[in-house]
Design a protein around this motif. Structure first.
Motif, mmCIF file in Angstrom:
data_model
loop_
_atom_site.group_PDB
_atom_site.id
_atom_site.type_symbol
_atom_site.label_atom_id
_atom_site.label_comp_id
_atom_site.label_asym_id
_atom_site.label_seq_id
_atom_site.Cartn_x
_atom_site.Cartn_y
_atom_site.Cartn_z
ATOM 1 N N ASP A 162 0.828 -1.201 0.000
ATOM 2 C CA ASP A 162 0.000 0.000 0.000
ATOM 3 C C ASP A 162 0.868 1.259 0.000
ATOM 4 N N GLN A 163 0.277 2.358 -0.418
ATOM 5 C CA GLN A 163 1.018 3.599 -0.616
ATOM 6 C C GLN A 163 1.632 4.147 0.674
ATOM 7 N N LYS A 221 5.689 4.904 1.266
ATOM 8 C CA LYS A 221 6.271 6.169 1.727
ATOM 9 C C LYS A 221 7.244 5.941 2.878
ATOM 10 N N THR A 270 8.873 5.619 -8.617
ATOM 11 C CA THR A 270 7.606 4.930 -8.860
ATOM 12 C C THR A 270 7.839 3.422 -8.915
ATOM 13 N N SER A 328 4.822 1.052 -8.175
ATOM 14 C CA SER A 328 3.494 1.260 -8.761
ATOM 15 C C SER A 328 3.063 0.067 -9.614
#
Length: 260
Positions: free
Chosen positions: A173-174, A178, A257, A260
């Motif tokens: 998950d994002q 991070k 990225t 992604s």
């Protein structure tokens, strides 16, 4: 000079070769502004770049049809294309640039990378660094410096073949991404694989359904990096790109990225 927005299209062509400005030379592809006008040439300029150039009209009677094709490309009739170049018998006879393309910038390969990744694996097999049986071994078996105790469950289900066919099953998950990217030192070499395999959701039959994404390429290229002499970058250069005559290339030096 104004530039076109991402959803605006010029109907005109310019005679000025689209060279990248100093600022544009350092931009990522996605940040490049659109060309104010597209460029086409049926007699490409000699630029002392190793390319032999010629004249389209001396090769085909379909010059006008090809120019019309460029006009249609510029209008978006066939999708979002950035350039069209035609080579005949090792001679560049036509070049055209649209949208974000520049004559002196390498083009990002995007999804073509997946085909190149498969080619590299094939070459590694031909050179004896991998075998066909290796395609069906757990991907983690190619690495010696990992900590399996920290892996999420199901990691052993990821094989080289599944990663090659977009079925690795990695899901991150994002918010977790991070946090991972706050420690860039853990995104190099086998530490990168460790970060992926301990931060993904569990690998299951459901998660290993086909899913388009570049994490699978990351897994495969880390295997190549581990098994070929000198590492993946040098192997790609000497065994593929040099042989194709691709000498203007760059490799990403940071992870942005990658998940992604």
């Amino acid at each position: 000079m104004s530039v076109l927005s991402s959803n605006a299209v010029s109907h005109e062509f310019t005679k000025k070769l689209p060279l990248a400005s100093k600022n544009e030379q350092t931009m990522s592809f996605w940040d490049l502004p659109y060309l104010e006008s597209a460029y086409i040439s049926t007699r490409p300029e000699e630029r002392s770049d190793g390319l032999v150039v010629g004249d389209l009209s001396k090769v085909t009677k379909n010059k006008n049809e090809i120019i019309q094709l460029s006009k249609d490309i510029q209008l978006g009739k066939y999708g979002l294309y950035d350039s069209l170049l035609i080579s005949h018998k090792d001679t560049l006879i036509y070049e055209s640039y649209y949208r974000r393309s520049r004559v002196d910038l390498p083009s990002g390969q995007a999804s073509a990378t997946k085909a190149l990744t498969s080619l590299i694996v094939d070459i590694a097999i031909q050179k004896g660094h991998l075998t066909l049986d290796d395609l069906h071994k757990p991907l983690v078996s190619f690495f010696s410096d990992l900590e399996p105790s920290k892996f999420v469950s199901g990691v052993e289900k990821i094989t080289l073949h599944k990663a090659l066919t977009m079925r690795g099953g990695i899901k991150i998950d994002q918010e977790t991404i991070k946090e991972i990217e706050k420690q860039p030192g853990n995104l190099k070499g086998q530490k990168h694989i460790q970060a992926i395999l301990e931060n993904s959701k569990a690998i299951t039959e459901t998660s290993q359904a086909y899913a388009y994404g570049n994490l699978n390429d990351v897994l495969v290229m880390q295997v190549i990096d581990a098994v070929v002499p000198g590492g993946a970058e040098q192997f790609i250069k000497s065994e593929l790109l040099d042989k194709l005559g691709v000498n203007n290339r760059t490799y990403p030096k940071k992870v942005d990225t990658i998940y992604s």
